[in-house]
Design an enzyme around this catalytic site. Structure first.
Site, PDB file in Angstrom:
ATOM      1  N   ARG A  75       9.494  -5.576 -23.281  1.00  0.00           N
ATOM      2  CA  ARG A  75       9.113  -5.441 -24.554  1.00  0.00           C
ATOM      3  C   ARG A  75       7.903  -6.293 -24.911  1.00  0.00           C
ATOM      4  O   ARG A  75       7.832  -7.689 -24.903  1.00  0.00           O
ATOM      5  CB  ARG A  75      10.260  -6.158 -25.319  1.00  0.00           C
ATOM      6  CG  ARG A  75      10.134  -6.055 -27.028  1.00  0.00           C
ATOM      7  CD  ARG A  75      11.342  -6.667 -27.713  1.00  0.00           C
ATOM      8  NE  ARG A  75      10.933  -6.406 -29.055  1.00  0.00           N
ATOM      9  CZ  ARG A  75      10.994  -7.742 -29.919  1.00  0.00           C
ATOM     10  NH1 ARG A  75      11.356  -8.889 -29.495  1.00  0.00           N
ATOM     11  NH2 ARG A  75      10.763  -7.736 -31.041  1.00  0.00           N
ATOM     12  N   HIS A 119       5.055  -7.782 -34.865  1.00  0.00           N
ATOM     13  CA  HIS A 119       5.513  -8.869 -34.647  1.00  0.00           C
ATOM     14  C   HIS A 119       4.714 -10.310 -35.335  1.00  0.00           C
ATOM     15  O   HIS A 119       3.918 -10.866 -34.663  1.00  0.00           O
ATOM     16  CB  HIS A 119       5.471  -9.270 -33.314  1.00  0.00           C
ATOM     17  CG  HIS A 119       6.624 -10.212 -32.647  1.00  0.00           C
ATOM     18  ND1 HIS A 119       7.606  -9.829 -31.558  1.00  0.00           N
ATOM     19  CD2 HIS A 119       6.868 -11.660 -32.699  1.00  0.00           C
ATOM     20  CE1 HIS A 119       8.222 -11.119 -31.537  1.00  0.00           C
ATOM     21  NE2 HIS A 119       7.743 -12.047 -32.324  1.00  0.00           N
ATOM     22  N   GLU A 165      11.894  -9.379 -36.520  1.00  0.00           N
ATOM     23  CA  GLU A 165      12.947 -10.422 -37.358  1.00  0.00           C
ATOM     24  C   GLU A 165      12.179 -10.437 -38.897  1.00  0.00           C
ATOM     25  O   GLU A 165      11.349 -11.367 -39.217  1.00  0.00           O
ATOM     26  CB  GLU A 165      12.525 -11.755 -36.600  1.00  0.00           C
ATOM     27  CG  GLU A 165      13.171 -11.564 -35.418  1.00  0.00           C
ATOM     28  CD  GLU A 165      13.285 -12.859 -34.824  1.00  0.00           C
ATOM     29  OE1 GLU A 165      12.802 -14.348 -35.366  1.00  0.00           O
ATOM     30  OE2 GLU A 165      13.675 -13.314 -33.728  1.00  0.00           O
ATOM     31  N   ASN A 291      17.994 -10.189 -31.803  1.00  0.00           N
ATOM     32  CA  ASN A 291      17.548 -11.443 -31.320  1.00  0.00           C
ATOM     33  C   ASN A 291      18.639 -12.735 -31.732  1.00  0.00           C
ATOM     34  O   ASN A 291      18.827 -12.836 -32.811  1.00  0.00           O
ATOM     35  CB  ASN A 291      16.322 -12.017 -31.885  1.00  0.00           C
ATOM     36  CG  ASN A 291      15.010 -10.942 -31.394  1.00  0.00           C
ATOM     37  OD1 ASN A 291      15.364  -9.934 -30.667  1.00  0.00           O
ATOM     38  ND2 ASN A 291      13.931 -11.208 -31.761  1.00  0.00           N
ATOM     39  N   TYR A 293      19.389 -16.825 -31.029  1.00  0.00           N
ATOM     40  CA  TYR A 293      19.115 -18.246 -30.493  1.00  0.00           C
ATOM     41  C   TYR A 293      20.220 -19.086 -30.701  1.00  0.00           C
ATOM     42  O   TYR A 293      20.724 -19.601 -29.597  1.00  0.00           O
ATOM     43  CB  TYR A 293      17.969 -18.763 -30.981  1.00  0.00           C
ATOM     44  CG  TYR A 293      16.551 -17.851 -30.314  1.00  0.00           C
ATOM     45  CD1 TYR A 293      16.188 -18.421 -29.113  1.00  0.00           C
ATOM     46  CD2 TYR A 293      16.118 -16.725 -30.971  1.00  0.00           C
ATOM     47  CE1 TYR A 293      15.073 -17.684 -28.555  1.00  0.00           C
ATOM     48  CE2 TYR A 293      15.226 -16.115 -30.596  1.00  0.00           C
ATOM     49  CZ  TYR A 293      14.510 -16.419 -29.308  1.00  0.00           C
ATOM     50  OH  TYR A 293      13.624 -15.802 -28.700  1.00  0.00           O
ATOM     51  N   GLU A 352      15.681 -10.307 -27.739  1.00  0.00           N
ATOM     52  CA  GLU A 352      15.356 -11.639 -27.384  1.00  0.00           C
ATOM     53  C   GLU A 352      16.346 -12.849 -27.373  1.00  0.00           C
ATOM     54  O   GLU A 352      17.266 -12.670 -28.077  1.00  0.00           O
ATOM     55  CB  GLU A 352      14.282 -12.464 -28.538  1.00  0.00           C
ATOM     56  CG  GLU A 352      12.837 -11.542 -28.632  1.00  0.00           C
ATOM     57  CD  GLU A 352      12.202 -12.543 -29.660  1.00  0.00           C
ATOM     58  OE1 GLU A 352      12.445 -13.470 -30.231  1.00  0.00           O
ATOM     59  OE2 GLU A 352      11.284 -12.066 -30.446  1.00  0.00           O
TER      60      GLU A 352
HETATM   61  C1  FCB Z   1      11.861 -15.710 -32.489  1.00  0.00           C
HETATM   62  C2  FCB Z   1      10.355 -14.886 -32.375  1.00  0.00           C
HETATM   63  C3  FCB Z   1       9.646 -15.185 -31.226  1.00  0.00           C
HETATM   64  C4  FCB Z   1       9.738 -16.608 -30.595  1.00  0.00           C
HETATM   65  C5  FCB Z   1      11.094 -16.972 -30.520  1.00  0.00           C
HETATM   66  C6  FCB Z   1      11.120 -18.449 -30.124  1.00  0.00           C
HETATM   67  O1  FCB Z   1      12.233 -16.109 -33.809  1.00  0.00           O
HETATM   68  O2  FCB Z   1      10.750 -13.713 -32.561  1.00  0.00           O
HETATM   69  O3  FCB Z   1       8.382 -14.734 -31.523  1.00  0.00           O
HETATM   70  O4  FCB Z   1       8.820 -17.481 -31.303  1.00  0.00           O
HETATM   71  O5  FCB Z   1      11.732 -16.964 -31.624  1.00  0.00           O
END
Ligand code: FCB
Length: 447
Positions: A75, A119, A165, A291, A293, A352
């Protein structure tokens, strides 16, 4: 590691502004990130993406690293200012050539190219003329650009992602001003949610009419956890859930806005919604990108325009960014999506997931990033848990291939499987690189 289906996609993700550099080459126009980085204090140590990981010149070496990993998908993002330097008008053929060559190289190595069209690198003229995503016209401009990109590449690209995002663009770019274009409008940023979503819908239609086979959107999702059982904190977490998760998923998957009354909007969503927009936005998709985290923990903040405050989450390991490492949060995101959207949720891809660490090359030339291996191992298992619970997940993309420009953090957060020495551009695969290569090989080996 449990076994994933044979056709499960194993990938990495990157984005144009974070890796390419070469901001003045081959007719590329200026983006809002070029402008933002030049504002004093906007990024840590004044870092910019002018050179980044120099991927524009070193793409063959980088494609070689991907082949070594044995990836089945990659990607990347296409830089709108390379394709349309002014954000409108005819295509810049030299800009498209770059992605054309990359696409062919990936396919030659058996790697499926999965481009994202946006992006975050909006052409600066669109910001100057109409206020960027504050303007409805930007949605149509985005669809025109999508059509140009698909006309060149759709014959070889099976899956397209429109936006990355949109929550972060709205919240950080237009709400708080910590990302480009640096507008701190708080709730005045709400129209950028609708205009991005409309841009997604118009672009999806344009992609399909130019021959694209499959189309998706990528949203950032985070479980919203109340800090305590106090009803005020529970309500704060619900409000955050609406803003972060549902504002960008409900219109796409259900064709309606969630209740935005806590943010001053009426029952039909932001004031700028016009008749027919939600039908465009909710046209069925072939995949949905998630995505993930970390979760977010919220307490109530009555009387403020944003009625919540983020609280630390204690008791877990943290990444170099200070983000708590909570793989179960990813399972929660996925099972919540299934419960909430049922049959309206297309197959999901984790587009992600990854972590930053203070990685250094040791004197023997290796980078031993065990915390990253633990992070990835835990999250891949968490994806499997969600699949066992019935969520249809088709792929997993690690953020990211190599250390890069991490937005307002500049070069201070290293997320890569490959270490980059930004003084020399030397690439050094980390321990996590070999670990992921071996994981993919083991998963692909026929039993
Ligand atoms: C996400 C973004 C990516 C990167 C990661 C750590 O929010 O999509 O570009 O910065 O965080």
């Amino acid at each position: 590691m449990p076994r994933f289906p044979a056709d499960f996609a194993w990938g990495v993700a990157t984005s144009a502004y974070q890796i390419e550099g070469a901001v003045d080459e081959d007719g590329r126009g200026e983006s809002v990130w070029d402008t933002f980085c030049r504002k004093p204090g906007a990024t840590r140590d004044g870092h910019t993406g002018d050179v980044a990981a120099d991927h524009y010149h070193r793409w063959q070496e980088d494609a070689g690293l991907m082949a070594e990993l044995g990836l089945t998908a990659y990607r990347f993002s296409i830089a709108w200012p390379r394709v349309q330097p002014d954000g409108k008008g005819p295509a810049n053929a030299a800009g498209l050539d770059f992605y054309d060559r990359l696409t062919d190289a990936l396919l030659a190595s058996g790697i499926t190219p999965v481009p994202t069209l946006y992006h975050w690198d909006l052409p600066q003229p669109l910001q100057d003329d109409g206020g960027g995503w504050l303007a409805r016209d930007t949605a149509q401009r985005f669809a025109d650009y999508a059509e140009i990109a698909a006309e060149r590449l759709a014959d070889r690209i099976p899956l397209w992602i429109t936006l990355n995002e949109p929550f972060v663009v709205m919240a950080f770019g237009y709400g708080l001003g910590v990302h480009a274009p640096g507008e701190a409008l708080l709730l005045g940023a709400l129209p950028t949610a609708h205009h991005q979503l409309l841009g997604h819908g118009l672009a999806a239609a344009a992609l399909r009419s130019a021959g694209a086979r499959q189309v998706a959107i990528t949203n950032n999702h985070s479980p919203a956890w109340p800090a305590t059982d106090d009803p005020a904190d529970v309500a704060a977490a619900q409000a955050y859930d609406i803003l972060h998760n549902r504002l960008f998923a409900d219109p796409v998957l259900l064709g309606s806005y969630p209740d935005l009354s806590a943010f001053g909007a009426g029952p039909g969503g932001p004031d700028c919604v016009a008749d027919g927009d939600l039908a465009v936005i909710s046209a069925p998709l072939d995949a949905y990108g998630v995505n993930y985290y970390a979760p977010t923990r919220l307490s109530a903040l009555p009387g403020e325009p944003l009625p919540f405050r983020m609280e630390p989450i204690e008791g877990y390991p943290v990444t170099a960014f200070g983000w708590p490492v909570i793989p179960a949060g990813l399972t929660e995101v996925l099972t919540t999506m299934k419960d909430r959207y049922g049959g309206r949720l297309p197959p999901v891809c984790i587009t992600e997931n990854g972590c930053s660490a203070d990685d250094e090359v040791s004197p023997d030339g290796t980078v031993d990033d065990q915390p990253r291996i633990r992070y990835l191992d835990g999250h891949i298992r968490a994806v499997h848990d969600a699949m066992t619970a019935g969520v249809d997940v088709r792929g997993y993309f690690i953020w990211t291939l190599m250390d890069n420009f991490e937005w307002s953090e500049g070069y201070h957060q290293r997320f890569g499987l490959v270490h980059v020495d930004f003084a020399t551009q030397r690439r050094t695969p980390k321990a996590s690189f070999a670990w992921y290569r071996d994981l993919i090989a083991a998963q692909r080996r026929t039993a």
